[in-house]
Design a protein around this motif. Structure first.
Motif, PDB file in Angstrom:
ATOM      1  N   VAL A   1       0.837  -1.205   0.000  1.00  0.00           N
ATOM      2  CA  VAL A   1       0.000   0.000   0.000  1.00  0.00           C
ATOM      3  C   VAL A   1       0.875   1.259   0.000  1.00  0.00           C
ATOM      4  O   VAL A   1       0.530   2.272  -0.625  1.00  0.00           O
ATOM      5  CB  VAL A   1      -0.938   0.000   1.231  1.00  0.00           C
ATOM      6  N   LEU A   2       2.023   1.180   0.668  1.00  0.00           N
ATOM      7  CA  LEU A   2       2.939   2.317   0.707  1.00  0.00           C
ATOM      8  C   LEU A   2       3.588   2.588  -0.650  1.00  0.00           C
ATOM      9  O   LEU A   2       3.966   3.728  -0.950  1.00  0.00           O
ATOM     10  CB  LEU A   2       4.018   2.064   1.765  1.00  0.00           C
ATOM     11  N   ALA A   3       3.715   1.553  -1.485  1.00  0.00           N
ATOM     12  CA  ALA A   3       4.476   1.651  -2.727  1.00  0.00           C
ATOM     13  C   ALA A   3       4.059   2.809  -3.639  1.00  0.00           C
ATOM     14  O   ALA A   3       4.923   3.553  -4.125  1.00  0.00           O
ATOM     15  CB  ALA A   3       4.408   0.324  -3.486  1.00  0.00           C
ATOM     16  N   PRO A   4       2.764   3.022  -3.919  1.00  0.00           N
ATOM     17  CA  PRO A   4       2.417   4.142  -4.806  1.00  0.00           C
ATOM     18  C   PRO A   4       2.848   5.502  -4.268  1.00  0.00           C
ATOM     19  O   PRO A   4       3.214   6.397  -5.033  1.00  0.00           O
ATOM     20  CB  PRO A   4       0.881   4.053  -4.894  1.00  0.00           C
ATOM     21  N   PHE A   5       2.830   5.653  -2.954  1.00  0.00           N
ATOM     22  CA  PHE A   5       3.264   6.914  -2.356  1.00  0.00           C
ATOM     23  C   PHE A   5       4.763   7.109  -2.529  1.00  0.00           C
ATOM     24  O   PHE A   5       5.236   8.227  -2.711  1.00  0.00           O
ATOM     25  CB  PHE A   5       2.884   6.941  -0.871  1.00  0.00           C
ATOM     26  N   ASN A   6       5.511   5.992  -2.474  1.00  0.00           N
ATOM     27  CA  ASN A   6       6.950   6.065  -2.707  1.00  0.00           C
ATOM     28  C   ASN A   6       7.271   6.369  -4.163  1.00  0.00           C
ATOM     29  O   ASN A   6       8.386   6.796  -4.464  1.00  0.00           O
ATOM     30  CB  ASN A   6       7.616   4.748  -2.304  1.00  0.00           C
ATOM     31  N   LEU A   7       6.334   6.147  -5.043  1.00  0.00           N
ATOM     32  CA  LEU A   7       6.517   6.501  -6.449  1.00  0.00           C
ATOM     33  C   LEU A   7       6.114   7.945  -6.700  1.00  0.00           C
ATOM     34  O   LEU A   7       6.859   8.716  -7.303  1.00  0.00           O
ATOM     35  CB  LEU A   7       5.691   5.566  -7.334  1.00  0.00           C
ATOM     36  N   VAL A   8       4.947   8.326  -6.199  1.00  0.00           N
ATOM     37  CA  VAL A   8       4.372   9.620  -6.546  1.00  0.00           C
ATOM     38  C   VAL A   8       5.136  10.787  -5.925  1.00  0.00           C
ATOM     39  O   VAL A   8       5.475  11.763  -6.615  1.00  0.00           O
ATOM     40  CB  VAL A   8       2.887   9.673  -6.138  1.00  0.00           C
ATOM     41  N   PHE A   9       5.432  10.715  -4.637  1.00  0.00           N
ATOM     42  CA  PHE A   9       6.031  11.866  -3.971  1.00  0.00           C
ATOM     43  C   PHE A   9       7.448  12.193  -4.462  1.00  0.00           C
ATOM     44  O   PHE A   9       7.748  13.367  -4.722  1.00  0.00           O
ATOM     45  CB  PHE A   9       6.002  11.679  -2.460  1.00  0.00           C
ATOM     46  N   PRO A  10       8.357  11.215  -4.612  1.00  0.00           N
ATOM     47  CA  PRO A  10       9.673  11.571  -5.171  1.00  0.00           C
ATOM     48  C   PRO A  10       9.587  12.127  -6.586  1.00  0.00           C
ATOM     49  O   PRO A  10      10.306  13.074  -6.933  1.00  0.00           O
ATOM     50  CB  PRO A  10      10.442  10.245  -5.127  1.00  0.00           C
ATOM     51  N   LEU A  11       8.701  11.544  -7.413  1.00  0.00           N
ATOM     52  CA  LEU A  11       8.538  12.070  -8.766  1.00  0.00           C
ATOM     53  C   LEU A  11       7.954  13.477  -8.744  1.00  0.00           C
ATOM     54  O   LEU A  11       8.362  14.346  -9.525  1.00  0.00           O
ATOM     55  CB  LEU A  11       7.649  11.142  -9.593  1.00  0.00           C
ATOM     56  N   ALA A  12       6.993  13.711  -7.858  1.00  0.00           N
ATOM     57  CA  ALA A  12       6.409  15.048  -7.744  1.00  0.00           C
ATOM     58  C   ALA A  12       7.468  16.070  -7.353  1.00  0.00           C
ATOM     59  O   ALA A  12       7.512  17.188  -7.904  1.00  0.00           O
ATOM     60  CB  ALA A  12       5.275  15.042  -6.723  1.00  0.00           C
ATOM     61  N   ALA A  13       8.330  15.710  -6.411  1.00  0.00           N
ATOM     62  CA  ALA A  13       9.399  16.620  -6.006  1.00  0.00           C
ATOM     63  C   ALA A  13      10.334  16.908  -7.177  1.00  0.00           C
ATOM     64  O   ALA A  13      10.754  18.067  -7.393  1.00  0.00           O
ATOM     65  CB  ALA A  13      10.174  16.025  -4.836  1.00  0.00           C
TER      66      ALA A  13
END
Length: 408
Positions: A349-361
């Motif tokens: 469940v954490l995985a998408p957040f680990n994808l989205v937030f670094p890419l967003a930054a």
């Protein structure tokens, strides 16, 4: 050897083992030399860390199934082989896709496997002190960036270069893994029967049932938002520092300090969990994260590297505290019997957040030339995490009442 001596040695070896596997968090040390040599963009290099975190989540999930068909020792051998192979192959990188596969997929998946093997192994021995044991154990995972990151940095900026850094870390992982293999043991029944003294929900649910519980999803929101943001900061800490005028030496020190704080925060979070209970912990940590996010934003906008470095330490400390709570919450709320699978599901469940937030930054950086817009949005997500933490207690109380007296 007495059971207490057994479990103390197992915990200490687990810390050392996850220290090796925690190298995955030292990624920001490699960004500058790789971009310099190959001309890759920030979003391209940042995606490596996102891939690694997603692969790590699925590696954690895999142990829930693999541990039913193979011994934990065999799972650990496989995890060590994957990490070592990924690091060795990184020595020969020439194309971007190789970086994603070797560092991202192989190292990430292997690290996730090793993480779950050792949390499952250790918490079977520490059912009465789940917060303390999980916090101390995963301290090693967080400290990997500080300890091996410092070694990697020294090699990168020496005549040997970044390729040698990957090779040396691979050798360290193999050597420690061979020694650690003999400390994966099944505890006697008297030790397995130990239970936490407070906040024990009293149910034992498999993953297929856990994912139907609101308390599971509330906890995932509580954890994933803050850790996704923290992952973005960890992935780009070094270049965030240099972007506001920090010398490379200070930026490297700040990135390693972030890793050290990440590691230190894990036993602190675990002990806090045991002392004040999980529900107060679920409220206190987001409140502290709000303060840390404000400090990062203000110091970044002011262009104050020293102050920003201090804010990074606070962020690392909180990231580690949030990370430590995952296994403790799963063990206390849903039981030991299905811990590997339940921990793995929460990691996915954490995985998408680990994808989205670094890419967003990274996208914010490429669009604006800085990270100011990213830091402006962070407090909003932390506020949502706080709300989810507040709602966990009534959700768990309803779950416990619903399952009271039912077969597991």
């Amino acid at each position: 050897m007495a059971a207490s001596g057994n479990r103390a040695s197992i915990l200490l070896v687990g810390v050392a083992t996850l220290l090796m596997f925690g190298t995955i968090y030292a990624w920001s040390i490699f960004i500058a030399p790789l971009e310099s040599e190959f001309g890759w963009t920030r979003s391209q290099t940042s995606l490596t860390f996102s891939v690694a975190m997603i692969a790590l989540s699925f590696g954690m999930l895999s142990i829930g199934w693999l541990s039913r068909v193979a011994p934990l020792r065999a799972c650990f051998v496989a995890s060590t082989a994957l990490v070592a192979a990924g690091l060795i192959l990184c020595c020969f990188i020439e194309d971007l896709w190789q970086l994603y596969v070797f560092y991202g997929v192989l190292c990430g998946f292997g690290s996730g496997m090793g993480y779950t093997v050792w949390t499952t192994n250790v918490l079977a021995w520490y059912g009465d002190r789940v917060g303390f044991a999980s916090g101390v154990l995963v301290m090693g995972f967080g400290m990997g960036a500080a300890v091996l990151g410092s070694l990697a940095s020294a090699l990168i900026y020496s005549p040997l270069g970044w390729r040698a850094a990957f090779a040396v870390i691979a050798l360290a992982v193999v050597a420690e893994g061979l020694a650690a293999l003999w400390f994966i043991r099944t505890p006697p029944p008297s030790v397995r029967a130990l239970e936490p003294k407070r906040d024990r929900i009293g149910v034992s649910l498999p993953a297929s049932r856990v994912v139907r519980e609101p308390s599971f999803w509330l906890f995932c929101v509580w954890r994933s938002l803050v850790m996704g943001i923290g992952g973005a900061v960890i992935a780009e800490a070094s270049v965030m520092m240099t972007g506001i005028g920090s010398p490379v030496a200070l930026a490297t020190l700040a990135a390693c300090g972030l890793g050290a704080a990440n590691g230190l925060g894990r036993p602190i979070g675990g002990i806090l969990f045991d002392v004040i209970g999980q529900y107060k912990t679920l409220v206190l940590l987001p409140l502290l994260a709000l303060a840390a996010s404000a400090a990062m934003a203000v110091s970044y906008w002011m262009g104050a590297p020293i102050v920003f470095a201090g804010a990074l330490l606070a962020e690392g400390l909180l990231y580690g505290m949030f990370a430590a709570i995952n296994t403790s919450y799963m063990r206390t709320t849903f039981g030991q019997d299905h811990l590997a699978a339940n921990t793995g599901v929460s990691a996915v469940v954490l995985a998408p957040f680990n994808l989205v937030f670094p890419l967003a930054a990274a996208w914010v950086f490429e669009a604006t030339g800085g990270y100011g817009g990213f830091f402006a949005a962070v407090p909003l997500f932390v506020a949502v995490s706080l709300a989810a933490g507040v709602l966990c207690k009534p959700a768990n109380e309803r779950m416990a009442a619903r399952w009271a007296g039912k077969g597991r």
